[in-house]
Scaffold this motif. Structure first.
Motif, short mmCIF file in Angstrom:
data_model
loop_
_atom_site.label_atom_id
_atom_site.label_comp_id
_atom_site.label_asym_id
_atom_site.label_seq_id
_atom_site.Cartn_x
_atom_site.Cartn_y
_atom_site.Cartn_z
N THR A 110 -60.79 32.87 -74.17
CA THR A 110 -59.71 32.84 -73.61
C THR A 110 -58.60 33.51 -73.80
O THR A 110 -58.47 33.94 -75.04
CB THR A 110 -59.15 31.43 -73.52
OG1 THR A 110 -58.59 31.05 -74.73
CG2 THR A 110 -60.56 30.48 -73.33
N PRO A 111 -57.78 33.84 -73.00
CA PRO A 111 -56.46 34.64 -73.40
C PRO A 111 -55.90 34.19 -74.52
O PRO A 111 -55.28 34.61 -75.48
CB PRO A 111 -55.50 34.37 -72.10
CG PRO A 111 -56.46 34.51 -71.06
CD PRO A 111 -57.59 33.42 -71.60
N GLN A 112 -55.76 32.59 -74.96
CA GLN A 112 -55.24 32.19 -76.01
C GLN A 112 -56.00 32.65 -77.35
O GLN A 112 -55.25 32.60 -78.20
CB GLN A 112 -55.15 30.51 -75.72
CG GLN A 112 -54.09 30.19 -74.34
CD GLN A 112 -54.53 30.36 -73.12
OE1 GLN A 112 -55.78 30.60 -73.02
NE2 GLN A 112 -53.57 30.33 -72.47
N GLU A 113 -57.16 32.33 -77.07
CA GLU A 113 -58.16 32.74 -78.37
C GLU A 113 -58.02 34.14 -78.86
O GLU A 113 -57.85 34.76 -79.91
CB GLU A 113 -59.37 32.17 -77.90
CG GLU A 113 -59.76 31.09 -77.81
CD GLU A 113 -61.16 30.65 -77.39
OE1 GLU A 113 -61.71 29.41 -77.41
OE2 GLU A 113 -61.97 31.53 -76.73
N VAL A 114 -57.91 35.05 -77.77
CA VAL A 114 -57.48 36.64 -77.98
C VAL A 114 -56.10 36.61 -78.75
O VAL A 114 -55.90 37.57 -79.69
CB VAL A 114 -57.79 37.53 -76.88
CG1 VAL A 114 -57.42 38.78 -77.24
CG2 VAL A 114 -58.91 37.27 -76.25
N SER A 115 -55.05 35.61 -78.17
CA SER A 115 -53.75 35.93 -78.73
C SER A 115 -53.82 35.40 -80.02
O SER A 115 -53.08 36.00 -80.83
CB SER A 115 -52.80 35.09 -77.98
OG SER A 115 -52.58 35.87 -76.51
N ALA A 116 -54.50 34.49 -80.46
CA ALA A 116 -54.58 33.99 -81.85
C ALA A 116 -55.17 35.04 -82.98
O ALA A 116 -54.79 35.20 -83.79
CB ALA A 116 -55.56 32.58 -81.97
N GLN A 117 -56.21 35.59 -82.32
CA GLN A 117 -56.75 36.78 -83.15
C GLN A 117 -55.94 37.80 -83.34
O GLN A 117 -55.64 38.55 -84.43
CB GLN A 117 -58.14 37.34 -82.70
CG GLN A 117 -59.20 36.29 -82.72
CD GLN A 117 -60.67 36.89 -83.21
OE1 GLN A 117 -60.58 38.14 -83.92
NE2 GLN A 117 -61.56 36.47 -82.79
N VAL A 118 -55.20 38.26 -82.34
CA VAL A 118 -54.12 39.34 -82.33
C VAL A 118 -53.06 38.97 -83.29
O VAL A 118 -52.30 39.81 -83.89
CB VAL A 118 -53.61 39.93 -80.86
CG1 VAL A 118 -52.44 40.71 -81.02
CG2 VAL A 118 -54.93 40.44 -80.13
N LYS A 119 -52.53 37.82 -83.03
CA LYS A 119 -51.45 37.49 -84.06
C LYS A 119 -52.02 37.49 -85.51
O LYS A 119 -51.13 37.93 -86.33
CB LYS A 119 -51.24 35.89 -83.72
CG LYS A 119 -50.14 35.39 -84.56
CD LYS A 119 -49.57 33.92 -84.26
CE LYS A 119 -48.25 33.50 -84.92
NZ LYS A 119 -48.21 31.93 -84.41
#
Length: 360
Positions: A110-119
């Motif tokens: 999900t976009p939220q999961e990608v954001s967590a990795q990019v963070k």
């Protein structure tokens, strides 16, 4: 003349110079002090194909810089330049490589999961003290581009956001200036008075101070691609909103830098310039006029063909390759990109840049 052309054809690195830069370099040679601006483009993993060149420029060519160098980056380009502005650019760049290549998406995230990795990537780049070092660097003046969404693009649900992006693409097809209806460019920097990036007026732009308190959020926002990542909603120094990837307005940059002094150096993965994210497929909209004082360094077709799969890394690799294959491919590309650094260093040492210059 035929021998020179043959040499250029087989070289790994191209030296593409606008008219002003061509004359300056032809007369005075390739010297770090000629350059007062440094650009780094958006483009996802494409930077891995020129990583070796970056590392040479950051750690050797601009080593111990004592005069201002104004840097401008969006998305992964901002992450690269964040390494330059830290106390040890090579160590910071090594962290960028490790954390970026180390992303894992073994199922559709999900976009939220990608954001967590990019963070996690952003935290890896900055390390314990990177944010403080970037903000307080006396000679490397960083500028990071973020885009604030307007109208439909402020909505985070998939369908309305997709509709907003489609409308943005449609109006951009007619005029690039229409981007200002849909997104606002926000430039975070140290607000150095002499910066050539403080008075951008080609699109609606806001200038904001880069601080230790907001650098983490800025770094995350500048890489937050709509629909793929969640937006960043809060950044200290600006009103709450939906903040996205800086490449939306400034994919490869095409800015009227009338105040710029000195030359601009642009280590790029392409020999062409697509001004904004929605211009990628618009072959007739290529940046040229604003690059009169720029030297663009780009890998040659021969070098790109020598990479695995005959191309530089891109975002499709996440879909086309499994994690182990992708990591191996990306690390091999980084290793092979050292050839670009070796050629650049050779030209500097030999003082023969005139033999390599091409008109841009």
């Amino acid at each position: 003349m035929a021998l020179v052309l043959r040499y250029i054809e087989l070289s790994a690195l191209r030296f593409l110079a606008g008219p002003t830069a061509f004359n300056t370099l032809a007369e005075q040679g390739l010297k770090a002090e000629h350059f007062t601006q440094l650009l780094a483009a958006s483009g996802g993993p494409k930077w891995l194909g020129i990583a070796g060149l970056d590392k040479y420029l950051f750690a050797e060519f601009f080593k111990d810089r004592q005069t201002p160098l104004y840097t401008l980056g969006a998305s992964s380009g901002a992450w690269r330049l964040a390494c330059l502005a830290q106390q040890d650019p090579l160590i910071a760049y090594g962290r960028l490589e490790d954390f970026y290549i180390g992303q894992r998406y073994d199922s559709m995230p999900t976009p939220q999961e990608v954001s967590a990795q990019v963070k996690g990537v952003v935290q890896g780049i900055l390390g314990a003290n990177g944010g403080r070092e970037i903000v307080n660097n006396a000679h490397i003046h960083s500028h990071f581009v973020v885009c604030r969404a307007k109208h439909l693009n402020r909505l985070t649900a998939k369908l309305p956001l997709a509709a907003g992006l489609a409308m943005t693409a449609a109006t951009n097809l007619v005029s690039r200036r229409s981007l200002g209806w849909h997104f606002e460019r926000v430039v975070f920097s140290q607000q150095a008075a002499a910066s050539p990036f403080l008075q951008l007026n080609d699109l609606p732009s806001q200038q904001v101070e880069l601080t230790e308190a907001n650098v983490d959020a800025v770094m995350l926002a500048t890489g937050s691609i709509p629909l793929l990542l969640a937006p960043v909603s809060q950044i200290e120094g600006v009103a709450d909103g939906q903040y996205y990837d800086g490449g939306i307005t400034d994919y490869h940059f095409d800015l009227p830098l009338s105040r710029a002094k000195g030359l601009t150096l642009y280590p790029h993965f392409y020999p062409t310039i697509s001004p904004g994210w929605f211009d990628k497929s618009l072959k007739w909209r290529q940046g040229r006029a604003n690059y009169h004082n720029a030297l663009v360094l780009a890998p040659s077709a021969e070098f790109v063909a020598s990479l695995p799969f005959g191309k530089i890394p891109d975002r499709e690799d996440f879909k086309q390759l499994d994690t182990a294959q992708r990591m191996q491919y990306w690390r091999t590309s980084v290793a092979l990109s050292e050839r670009l650094a070796e050629e650049f260093a050779s030209v500097v040492a030999r003082g023969n840049v005139l033999d390599r210059l091409e008109h841009f």
